[in-house]
Design an enzyme around this catalytic site. Structure first.
Site, PDB file in Angstrom:
ATOM      1  N   ILE A   1      -0.735   9.118   8.657  1.00 32.31           N
ATOM      2  CA  ILE A   1      -1.530   8.231   9.505  1.00 32.31           C
ATOM      3  C   ILE A   1      -1.187   6.774   9.209  1.00 32.31           C
ATOM      4  O   ILE A   1      -0.660   6.441   8.144  1.00 32.31           O
ATOM      5  CB  ILE A   1      -3.040   8.464   9.305  1.00 32.31           C
ATOM      6  CG1 ILE A   1      -3.469   8.124   7.861  1.00 32.31           C
ATOM      7  CG2 ILE A   1      -3.406   9.903   9.660  1.00 32.31           C
ATOM      8  CD1 ILE A   1      -4.969   8.202   7.630  1.00 32.31           C
TER       9      ILE A   1
ATOM     10  N   HIS B   1       0.453   7.766   4.102  1.00 36.87           N
ATOM     11  CA  HIS B   1       1.004   7.054   5.250  1.00 36.87           C
ATOM     12  C   HIS B   1       2.501   7.290   5.444  1.00 36.87           C
ATOM     13  O   HIS B   1       3.106   6.674   6.323  1.00 36.87           O
ATOM     14  CB  HIS B   1       0.729   5.556   5.097  1.00 36.87           C
ATOM     15  CG  HIS B   1      -0.712   5.244   4.849  1.00 36.87           C
ATOM     16  ND1 HIS B   1      -1.691   5.478   5.786  1.00 36.87           N
ATOM     17  CD2 HIS B   1      -1.347   4.763   3.746  1.00 36.87           C
ATOM     18  CE1 HIS B   1      -2.870   5.137   5.277  1.00 36.87           C
ATOM     19  NE2 HIS B   1      -2.688   4.708   4.048  1.00 36.87           N
TER      20      HIS B   1
ATOM     21  N   ASP C   1       0.855  -1.184   0.000  1.00 39.47           N
ATOM     22  CA  ASP C   1       0.000   0.000   0.000  1.00 39.47           C
ATOM     23  C   ASP C   1       0.889   1.232   0.000  1.00 39.47           C
ATOM     24  O   ASP C   1       1.352   1.686   1.051  1.00 39.47           O
ATOM     25  CB  ASP C   1      -0.930   0.005   1.207  1.00 39.47           C
ATOM     26  CG  ASP C   1      -1.953   1.140   1.152  1.00 39.47           C
ATOM     27  OD1 ASP C   1      -1.686   2.143   0.458  1.00 39.47           O
ATOM     28  OD2 ASP C   1      -2.998   1.019   1.794  1.00 39.47           O
TER      29      ASP C   1
ATOM     30  N   GLY D   1      -5.295   1.801   7.817  1.00 38.72           N
ATOM     31  CA  GLY D   1      -6.381   1.121   8.520  1.00 38.72           C
ATOM     32  C   GLY D   1      -6.192  -0.380   8.535  1.00 38.72           C
ATOM     33  O   GLY D   1      -6.489  -1.046   9.531  1.00 38.72           O
TER      34      GLY D   1
END
Length: 285
Positions: free
Chosen positions: A207, A192, A187, A210
């Protein structure tokens, strides 16, 4: 219009070939925090190739994270990554994931929901190898600023938190470099890793993925409720309710419920238990 819901849903399923081996699995396990303490026999099942088993949430990154990439590049969809968040995830296992594998990954957009100020793309992926189906996954991709096209809102299911004390409560610290390590499993969204990109997306700093929190929570349930047996997991579903910043601490609460269900709630300790994963259920043997 960046999203043509009718075109996206009507498009033919797309198939790609994917493969993985023990290195991909070990990297994924390290990316969700496995390996501490490094010599713990329970942790070596996640990190040492001679003892390796596969956490079922590895399905979300097998082959380099094909699922979300397929949804964001489907016909009728042209969106800005800065507006993309993962809304929900479900994985159903048809049999245990092998340590080494080659399989066919078939994906299609099954729905595009209009939430007013946002759109939700629902992507279904079926993965099978020479011996038959391996897993089915469903991802909900939340795209800010792309609603208002007149589509159906879709249904929403919410689970009440059990009134009883949890069967397990665990704290899981998130390393400062956790997102940098996790993204190596496929990803590559700069949200991120890149502070400037994160700022454009409305965040003070990058962040955590998830799906990294998703993996951390499942590992905790397997290790504490399911006796360390990854093969007992039949399905695992969640709704992503909030963000995690690297360096924070996850509080994971799990309730064992009949028949064969574990309900999970994940929050951030440092922000007064702000919700991270809600409506989360692990179904098991």
């Amino acid at each position: 219009m960046p999203i043509d819901a009718a075109q996206a849903v009507a498009a033919e399923p797309r198939s790609t070939e994917l493969s993985w081996d023990h290195k991909d699995i070990q990297l994924y396990h390290l990316g969700i925090g496995a390996g501490t303490p490094a010599t713990d026999p329970a942790e070596l099942r996640y990190t040492l190739e001679s003892r390796l088993h596969v956490l079922p949430s590895f399905a979300t990154v097998a082959g380099g994270g094909m699922a979300l990439a397929g949804g964001l590049s489907a016909p009728g969809i042209d969106i800005d990554l800065a507006g993309v968040l993962h809304g929900g995830q479900r994985v159903e296992l048809h049999r245990p994931i092998p340590v080494r594998g080659s399989a066919t990954h078939t994906s299609r957009v099954t729905a595009v929901h209009d939430k007013g100020k946002a759109a939700v793309i629902v992507l279904r992926c079926d993965v099978a190898d020479a011996d038959g189906p391996l897993w089915t996954s469903e991802s909900e991709i939340f795209v800010r600023g792309e609603g208002g096209f007149g589509g159906e809102r879709g249904t929403t299911t919410r689970l009440d938190v059990p009134a009883t004390e949890p069967s397990v409560t665990a704290l899981r610290p998130v390393r400062e470099d956790q997102a940098l390590l996790y993204r190596l499993s496929g990803d590559w969204n700069p949200l991120h890793a890149d502070p400037e990109f994160a700022a454009v997306a409305g965040f003070d700093r990058p962040i955590l993925h998830g799906l990294c929190s998703y993996g951390i929570a499942l590992k905790t349930v397997v290790d504490t409720v399911l006796g360390g047996d990854v093969t007992r997991v039949r399905s695992y579903a969640t709704r992503f309710a909030g963000v995690v910043f690297p360096g924070e601490t996850l509080r994971i609460r799990a309730w064992s419920l009949p028949p064969g269900r574990v309900q999970v709630l994940v929050t951030v300790v440092e922000r007064e238990d702000a919700p991270v994963l809600t409506d989360t259920v692990v179904a098991h043997d």
